[in-house]
Design an enzyme around this catalytic site. Structure first.
Site, PDB file in Angstrom:
ATOM      1  N   ASP A 145       0.845  -1.188   0.000  1.00 25.98           N
ATOM      2  CA  ASP A 145       0.000   0.000   0.000  1.00 25.98           C
ATOM      3  C   ASP A 145       0.883   1.242   0.000  1.00 25.98           C
ATOM      4  O   ASP A 145       2.006   1.212   0.503  1.00 25.98           O
ATOM      5  CB  ASP A 145      -0.902  -0.017   1.243  1.00 25.98           C
ATOM      6  N   ARG A 161      -9.372   1.018 -10.531  1.00 28.36           N
ATOM      7  CA  ARG A 161      -8.385   2.050 -10.877  1.00 28.36           C
ATOM      8  C   ARG A 161      -8.447   2.414 -12.356  1.00 28.36           C
ATOM      9  O   ARG A 161      -8.979   1.657 -13.157  1.00 28.36           O
ATOM     10  CB  ARG A 161      -6.988   1.540 -10.563  1.00 28.36           C
ATOM     11  N   THR A 181      -9.023  -7.545  -5.715  1.00 24.83           N
ATOM     12  CA  THR A 181     -10.219  -7.502  -6.569  1.00 24.83           C
ATOM     13  C   THR A 181     -10.753  -6.059  -6.651  1.00 24.83           C
ATOM     14  O   THR A 181     -11.371  -5.687  -7.638  1.00 24.83           O
ATOM     15  CB  THR A 181     -11.309  -8.448  -6.020  1.00 24.83           C
ATOM     16  N   TRP A 193       3.615   7.425  -2.580  1.00 26.54           N
ATOM     17  CA  TRP A 193       5.056   7.618  -2.405  1.00 26.54           C
ATOM     18  C   TRP A 193       5.674   8.232  -3.660  1.00 26.54           C
ATOM     19  O   TRP A 193       6.461   9.185  -3.590  1.00 26.54           O
ATOM     20  CB  TRP A 193       5.713   6.273  -2.073  1.00 26.54           C
ATOM     21  N   ASN A 249      -8.845  -3.430  -6.831  1.00 25.63           N
ATOM     22  CA  ASN A 249      -7.949  -2.621  -7.658  1.00 25.63           C
ATOM     23  C   ASN A 249      -8.426  -2.458  -9.109  1.00 25.63           C
ATOM     24  O   ASN A 249      -7.948  -1.579  -9.830  1.00 25.63           O
ATOM     25  CB  ASN A 249      -6.518  -3.182  -7.659  1.00 25.63           C
TER      26      ASN A 249
HETATM   27  C1  IPE Z   1       0.283  -0.732  -3.538  1.00 23.47           C
HETATM   28  O1  IPE Z   1       0.289   0.654  -3.621  1.00 23.47           O
HETATM   29  C2  IPE Z   1       0.452  -1.408  -4.851  1.00 23.47           C
HETATM   30  C3  IPE Z   1      -0.806  -1.912  -5.452  1.00 23.47           C
HETATM   31  C4  IPE Z   1      -1.918  -2.120  -4.790  1.00 23.47           C
HETATM   32  C5  IPE Z   1      -0.779  -2.220  -6.861  1.00 23.47           C
HETATM   33  P1  IPE Z   1      -0.992   1.472  -4.016  1.00 23.47           P
HETATM   34  O2  IPE Z   1      -1.138   1.394  -5.504  1.00 23.47           O
HETATM   35  O3  IPE Z   1      -2.182   1.010  -3.238  1.00 23.47           O
HETATM   36  O4  IPE Z   1      -0.628   2.952  -3.657  1.00 23.47           O
HETATM   37  P2  IPE Z   1      -1.561   4.041  -2.969  1.00 23.47           P
HETATM   38  O5  IPE Z   1      -2.101   3.415  -1.711  1.00 23.47           O
HETATM   39  O6  IPE Z   1      -2.646   4.366  -3.943  1.00 23.47           O
HETATM   40  O7  IPE Z   1      -0.656   5.181  -2.727  1.00 23.47           O
HETATM   41 MG    MG Z   2      -3.418   1.757  -1.678  1.00 26.88          MG
END
Ligand code: IPE
Ligand code: MG
Length: 162
Positions: free
Chosen positions: A12, A63, A58, A17, A60
């Site tokens: 996460d 996005r 699941t 970052w 994600n």
């Molecule tokens: C973790 O970082 C990687 C994945 C889930 C692919 P995030 O993509 O969740 O990064 P933030 O939380 O949006 O900054």
């Molecule tokens: Mg995240």
């Protein structure tokens, strides 16, 4: 053997970052791989036998398409580049989750990575990709039903991704 048998890590904050560094979310994802490599190296050093990374959930899928596509490209490139090293370093890759709906190229790459490393013994890396615990239970139940097997813990465990 270390007393810790298994650690699980929910990735996460990689995107945030990257942004904080004045770069892109994808820059964060690229660097996330380096963190994974370091964690694996350190886990081997202190003899932790299993490590699970929650890589793509699941949720994600909500996005932006471009980010999803970048993430899968990253996974594909990584295994293409590193598979020989993984075998050499005796690192076993196991994918948990439903990868049937992943782009064909990525799916093939993941399956190839599991096949090539299946006899590796130093550490087991589970990558949870499109993984949902309820999915896993439903899947195991379906297999059990199809095989008309006894409903027992042993038979159930046989059908889990792990
Ligand atoms: C973790 O970082 C990687 C994945 C889930 C692919 P995030 O993509 O969740 O990064 P933030 O939380 O949006 O900054
Ligand atoms: Mg995240």
């Amino acid at each position: 053997m270390n007393k810790i048998n298994h650690i699980a890590i929910i990735m996460d904050g990689n995107g945030r970052w990257g942004k904080k560094k004045g770069k892109s979310r994808n820059f964060g994802h690229i660097n996330g791989i380096k963190v994974i490599e370091k964690l694996v190296k350190d886990s081997i050093k202190i003899k932790i036998p299993i490590i699970t990374f929650y890589t793509f959930s699941t949720e994600n899928w909500r996005r932006p398409k471009r980010e999803i596509s970048f993430l899968f490209k990253l996974i594909d490139h990584y295994f293409n580049k590193e598979i020989d090293n993984l075998v050499k370093n005796n690192i076993k890759i196991n994918i948990i989750g439903n990868i049937k709906i992943l782009p064909q190229k990525v799916r093939t790459r993941l399956i190839e990575s599991m096949t090539r490393t299946k006899r590796c013994k130093k550490i087991l890396i589970n990558l949870a990709i499109n993984y949902g615990s309820k999915d896993e239970i439903i899947n195991a139940t379906r297999i059990l039903k199809r095989k008309k097997g006894n409903v027992s813990i042993k038979n159930f465990e046989k059908n889990l991704h792990t």
